[in-house]
Design a protein around this motif. Structure first.
Motif, PDB file in Angstrom:
ATOM      1  N   VAL A 146       0.724  -1.169   0.113  1.00  0.00           N
ATOM      2  CA  VAL A 146      -0.081   0.066  -0.123  1.00  0.00           C
ATOM      3  C   VAL A 146       0.928   1.374  -0.197  1.00  0.00           C
ATOM      4  CG1 VAL A 146      -1.670   1.384   1.407  1.00  0.00           C
ATOM      5  CG2 VAL A 146      -2.059  -1.060   1.044  1.00  0.00           C
ATOM      6  N   LEU A 147       1.902   1.310   0.749  1.00  0.00           N
ATOM      7  CA  LEU A 147       2.532   2.359   0.958  1.00  0.00           C
ATOM      8  C   LEU A 147       3.841   2.599  -0.131  1.00  0.00           C
ATOM      9  CD1 LEU A 147       2.904   2.458   4.959  1.00  0.00           C
ATOM     10  CD2 LEU A 147       1.433   3.818   3.702  1.00  0.00           C
ATOM     11  N   ALA A 148       4.467   1.519  -0.538  1.00  0.00           N
ATOM     12  CA  ALA A 148       5.481   2.061  -1.279  1.00  0.00           C
ATOM     13  C   ALA A 148       4.719   2.802  -2.759  1.00  0.00           C
ATOM     14  CB  ALA A 148       6.215   0.606  -1.848  1.00  0.00           C
ATOM     15  N   PRO A 149       3.899   2.126  -3.371  1.00  0.00           N
ATOM     16  CA  PRO A 149       3.472   2.783  -4.564  1.00  0.00           C
ATOM     17  C   PRO A 149       2.931   4.402  -4.238  1.00  0.00           C
ATOM     18  CG  PRO A 149       2.487   0.868  -4.489  1.00  0.00           C
ATOM     19  CD  PRO A 149       3.102   1.053  -3.247  1.00  0.00           C
ATOM     20  N   LEU A 150       2.229   4.380  -2.921  1.00  0.00           N
ATOM     21  CA  LEU A 150       1.999   5.827  -2.747  1.00  0.00           C
ATOM     22  C   LEU A 150       3.127   6.754  -2.617  1.00  0.00           C
ATOM     23  CD1 LEU A 150      -0.446   7.553  -1.646  1.00  0.00           C
ATOM     24  CD2 LEU A 150       0.040   6.764   0.675  1.00  0.00           C
ATOM     25  N   ALA A 151       4.227   6.222  -1.727  1.00  0.00           N
ATOM     26  CA  ALA A 151       5.622   6.997  -1.665  1.00  0.00           C
ATOM     27  C   ALA A 151       6.287   7.323  -2.988  1.00  0.00           C
ATOM     28  CB  ALA A 151       6.465   6.243  -0.840  1.00  0.00           C
ATOM     29  N   LEU A 152       6.061   6.355  -4.068  1.00  0.00           N
ATOM     30  CA  LEU A 152       6.662   6.732  -5.261  1.00  0.00           C
ATOM     31  C   LEU A 152       5.711   7.746  -5.766  1.00  0.00           C
ATOM     32  CD1 LEU A 152       7.628   3.311  -6.833  1.00  0.00           C
ATOM     33  CD2 LEU A 152       9.171   5.434  -6.165  1.00  0.00           C
ATOM     34  N   ILE A 153       4.507   7.429  -5.930  1.00  0.00           N
ATOM     35  CA  ILE A 153       3.517   8.834  -6.378  1.00  0.00           C
ATOM     36  C   ILE A 153       3.683  10.190  -5.754  1.00  0.00           C
ATOM     37  CG2 ILE A 153       0.955   9.339  -6.771  1.00  0.00           C
ATOM     38  CD1 ILE A 153       0.486   6.244  -6.837  1.00  0.00           C
ATOM     39  N   GLY A 154       3.865  10.037  -4.461  1.00  0.00           N
ATOM     40  CA  GLY A 154       4.036  11.212  -3.896  1.00  0.00           C
ATOM     41  C   GLY A 154       5.434  11.775  -4.192  1.00  0.00           C
ATOM     42  N   ALA A 155       6.499  11.126  -4.508  1.00  0.00           N
ATOM     43  CA  ALA A 155       7.722  11.820  -4.801  1.00  0.00           C
ATOM     44  C   ALA A 155       7.660  11.949  -6.383  1.00  0.00           C
ATOM     45  CB  ALA A 155       8.851  10.601  -4.899  1.00  0.00           C
ATOM     46  N   PHE A 156       7.037  11.467  -7.257  1.00  0.00           N
ATOM     47  CA  PHE A 156       6.914  11.711  -8.558  1.00  0.00           C
ATOM     48  C   PHE A 156       6.110  12.995  -8.752  1.00  0.00           C
ATOM     49  CE2 PHE A 156       8.085   6.981  -9.694  1.00  0.00           C
ATOM     50  CZ  PHE A 156       9.471   7.420  -9.528  1.00  0.00           C
ATOM     51  N   ARG A 157       5.362  13.456  -7.958  1.00  0.00           N
ATOM     52  CA  ARG A 157       4.760  14.688  -7.910  1.00  0.00           C
ATOM     53  C   ARG A 157       5.844  15.728  -8.057  1.00  0.00           C
ATOM     54  NH1 ARG A 157       0.953  17.433  -3.066  1.00  0.00           N
ATOM     55  NH2 ARG A 157       0.536  19.309  -4.280  1.00  0.00           N
ATOM     56  N   PHE A 158       6.792  15.771  -7.650  1.00  0.00           N
ATOM     57  CA  PHE A 158       7.848  16.863  -7.614  1.00  0.00           C
ATOM     58  C   PHE A 158       8.999  16.604  -8.502  1.00  0.00           C
ATOM     59  CE2 PHE A 158       5.573  16.836  -3.484  1.00  0.00           C
ATOM     60  CZ  PHE A 158       5.186  17.899  -3.591  1.00  0.00           C
ATOM     61  N   VAL A 159       9.232  15.226  -8.607  1.00  0.00           N
ATOM     62  CA  VAL A 159      10.675  14.842  -9.376  1.00  0.00           C
ATOM     63  C   VAL A 159      10.312  14.152 -10.637  1.00  0.00           C
ATOM     64  CG1 VAL A 159      12.076  15.044  -7.344  1.00  0.00           C
ATOM     65  CG2 VAL A 159      11.226  12.831  -8.200  1.00  0.00           C
ATOM     66  N   PRO A 160      11.054  14.170 -11.488  1.00  0.00           N
ATOM     67  CA  PRO A 160      10.770  13.415 -12.958  1.00  0.00           C
ATOM     68  C   PRO A 160      11.056  12.055 -12.738  1.00  0.00           C
ATOM     69  CG  PRO A 160      12.286  15.265 -13.404  1.00  0.00           C
ATOM     70  CD  PRO A 160      12.152  15.225 -12.087  1.00  0.00           C
ATOM     71  N   PRO A 161      10.217  11.126 -13.219  1.00  0.00           N
ATOM     72  CA  PRO A 161      10.412   9.620 -13.171  1.00  0.00           C
ATOM     73  C   PRO A 161      11.986   9.131 -13.910  1.00  0.00           C
ATOM     74  CG  PRO A 161       8.224   9.972 -13.686  1.00  0.00           C
ATOM     75  CD  PRO A 161       8.933  11.117 -13.782  1.00  0.00           C
TER      76      PRO A 161
ATOM     77  N   LEU B 149      -0.706  15.393 -17.011  1.00  0.00           N
ATOM     78  CA  LEU B 149      -0.235  15.773 -18.300  1.00  0.00           C
ATOM     79  C   LEU B 149       1.247  15.724 -18.652  1.00  0.00           C
ATOM     80  CD1 LEU B 149      -2.834  18.354 -19.756  1.00  0.00           C
ATOM     81  CD2 LEU B 149      -2.793  15.823 -20.364  1.00  0.00           C
ATOM     82  N   GLU B 150       1.950  16.467 -17.622  1.00  0.00           N
ATOM     83  CA  GLU B 150       3.174  16.714 -17.767  1.00  0.00           C
ATOM     84  C   GLU B 150       4.169  15.106 -17.732  1.00  0.00           C
ATOM     85  OE1 GLU B 150       6.617  19.601 -16.011  1.00  0.00           O
ATOM     86  OE2 GLU B 150       5.518  18.533 -14.533  1.00  0.00           O
ATOM     87  N   VAL B 151       3.602  14.484 -16.941  1.00  0.00           N
ATOM     88  CA  VAL B 151       4.351  13.088 -16.834  1.00  0.00           C
ATOM     89  C   VAL B 151       3.965  12.283 -17.980  1.00  0.00           C
ATOM     90  CG1 VAL B 151       4.486  11.012 -15.326  1.00  0.00           C
ATOM     91  CG2 VAL B 151       4.449  13.261 -14.204  1.00  0.00           C
ATOM     92  N   TYR B 152       2.616  12.162 -18.200  1.00  0.00           N
ATOM     93  CA  TYR B 152       2.182  11.406 -19.387  1.00  0.00           C
ATOM     94  C   TYR B 152       2.954  11.781 -20.628  1.00  0.00           C
ATOM     95  CZ  TYR B 152      -0.936   9.404 -22.769  1.00  0.00           C
ATOM     96  OH  TYR B 152      -1.535   8.429 -23.713  1.00  0.00           O
ATOM     97  N   LEU B 153       3.033  12.810 -20.842  1.00  0.00           N
ATOM     98  CA  LEU B 153       3.712  13.464 -22.225  1.00  0.00           C
ATOM     99  C   LEU B 153       5.171  13.055 -22.104  1.00  0.00           C
ATOM    100  CD1 LEU B 153       2.040  16.941 -22.585  1.00  0.00           C
ATOM    101  CD2 LEU B 153       1.720  14.812 -24.050  1.00  0.00           C
ATOM    102  N   ASN B 154       5.668  12.866 -21.104  1.00  0.00           N
ATOM    103  CA  ASN B 154       7.128  12.665 -20.972  1.00  0.00           C
ATOM    104  C   ASN B 154       7.408  11.165 -20.941  1.00  0.00           C
ATOM    105  OD1 ASN B 154       9.406  15.067 -20.495  1.00  0.00           O
ATOM    106  ND2 ASN B 154       7.511  15.821 -19.575  1.00  0.00           N
ATOM    107  N   ILE B 155       6.364  10.275 -20.707  1.00  0.00           N
ATOM    108  CA  ILE B 155       6.874   8.774 -20.460  1.00  0.00           C
ATOM    109  C   ILE B 155       6.165   7.925 -21.384  1.00  0.00           C
ATOM    110  CG2 ILE B 155       7.468   8.911 -17.998  1.00  0.00           C
ATOM    111  CD1 ILE B 155       4.750   7.792 -17.295  1.00  0.00           C
ATOM    112  N   VAL B 156       5.271   8.369 -22.206  1.00  0.00           N
ATOM    113  CA  VAL B 156       4.328   7.645 -22.996  1.00  0.00           C
ATOM    114  C   VAL B 156       5.228   7.170 -24.072  1.00  0.00           C
ATOM    115  CG1 VAL B 156       3.462   9.503 -24.458  1.00  0.00           C
ATOM    116  CG2 VAL B 156       2.050   7.402 -24.173  1.00  0.00           C
TER     117      VAL B 156
END
Length: 242
Positions: A35-50, A162-169
């Motif tokens: 539960v927490l690992a994906p949430l932590a990654l999603i929280g981190a990727f809110r600010f840093v590029p994957p 949109l920013e993340v989608y456009l950068n990883i799709v």
């Protein structure tokens, strides 16, 4: 002689009880991690590029390279965001929790009537899938996608999605994100992409390993023309992309 009669259960030994407690602790820790690992990654990727995605790793094993360069939303031609919304998810800016509930209802009714569902995937759902999961339509992957999508929708702004989608799709064999796609297909930066070129890039998203924006087939050109026309039609729905 045992004080327990025939068929009576004897109390668990201290060793067995200890093993059960340890398994229970491992199970609880595993569930918390899931539960927490994906949430932590999603929280981190809110600010840093994957830095990469599971699909990039899978394609690398399959023999494809990786062309990928992160570009901030402000450096991407506005036509690209409009094109992917027009192609993939007209109501993106209006959705709650990242789902198109009306489309999901239609797919459930089609499945109930014995028809083949055509899919109701949104840009937020695709972002969650591309960011953290593997490709495919198996039930486990779809269930995880449904679990992750509202977390992305609640923690990120529409513009960040949109920013993340456009950068990883995926835009082609080994090509990820609009910057790499613009350079590979048109020899220019993503900030220089025209409306027509944006529509061509959006047109190949359903089958990026088989369709090309640089050398489009008649079918891809037709799809691009429809997307370009739709971009004008849905202008009132594009507030979050500006």
């Amino acid at each position: 002689m045992s004080r327990y009669g025939p068929g009576a259960e004897t109390p668990a030994s201290p060793q067995l009880a200890g093993r059960r407690r340890r398994w229970l602790r491992h199970l609880v820790r595993g569930l918390l991690l899931a539960v927490l690992a994906p949430l932590a990654l999603i929280g981190a990727f809110r600010f840093v590029p994957p830095p990469a995605t599971p699909l990039m790793a899978i394609r690398l094993v399959q023999g494809y390279g990786i062309e990928h360069q992160w570009t901030p939303y402000e450096g991407i031609a506005p036509a690209l965001a409009r094109a992917v919304i027009a192609s993939e998810d007209n109501l993106f800016c209006e959705q709650a929790l990242g789902f198109d509930f009306a489309a999901l209802g239609r797919q459930i009714r089609a499945w109930r009537d014995g028809q083949r569902p055509r899919g109701a995937s949104t840009i937020t759902m695709q972002t969650a899938k591309n960011l953290l999961l593997w490709p495919g339509r198996d039930p486990v992957r779809k269930a995880l996608e449904a679990w992750l999508t509202p977390q992305v929708a609640l923690l990120w702004s529409k513009r960040r999605v949109l920013e993340v989608y456009l950068n990883i799709v995926e835009f082609g064999p080994g090509i990820y994100g609009v910057e790499a796609a613009a350079r590979a297909h048109f020899g220019k930066r993503s900030s220089q992409i025209t409306t027509r070129e944006a529509a061509l890039l959006a047109a190949v998203l359903p089958l990026p390993l088989h369709w090309s924006a640089a050398s489009p087939s008649a079918h891809v050109r037709q799809r691009a023309a429809i997307i370009e026309h739709r971009m004008d039609q849905i202008q009132p729905l594009l507030g979050c992309a500006r």
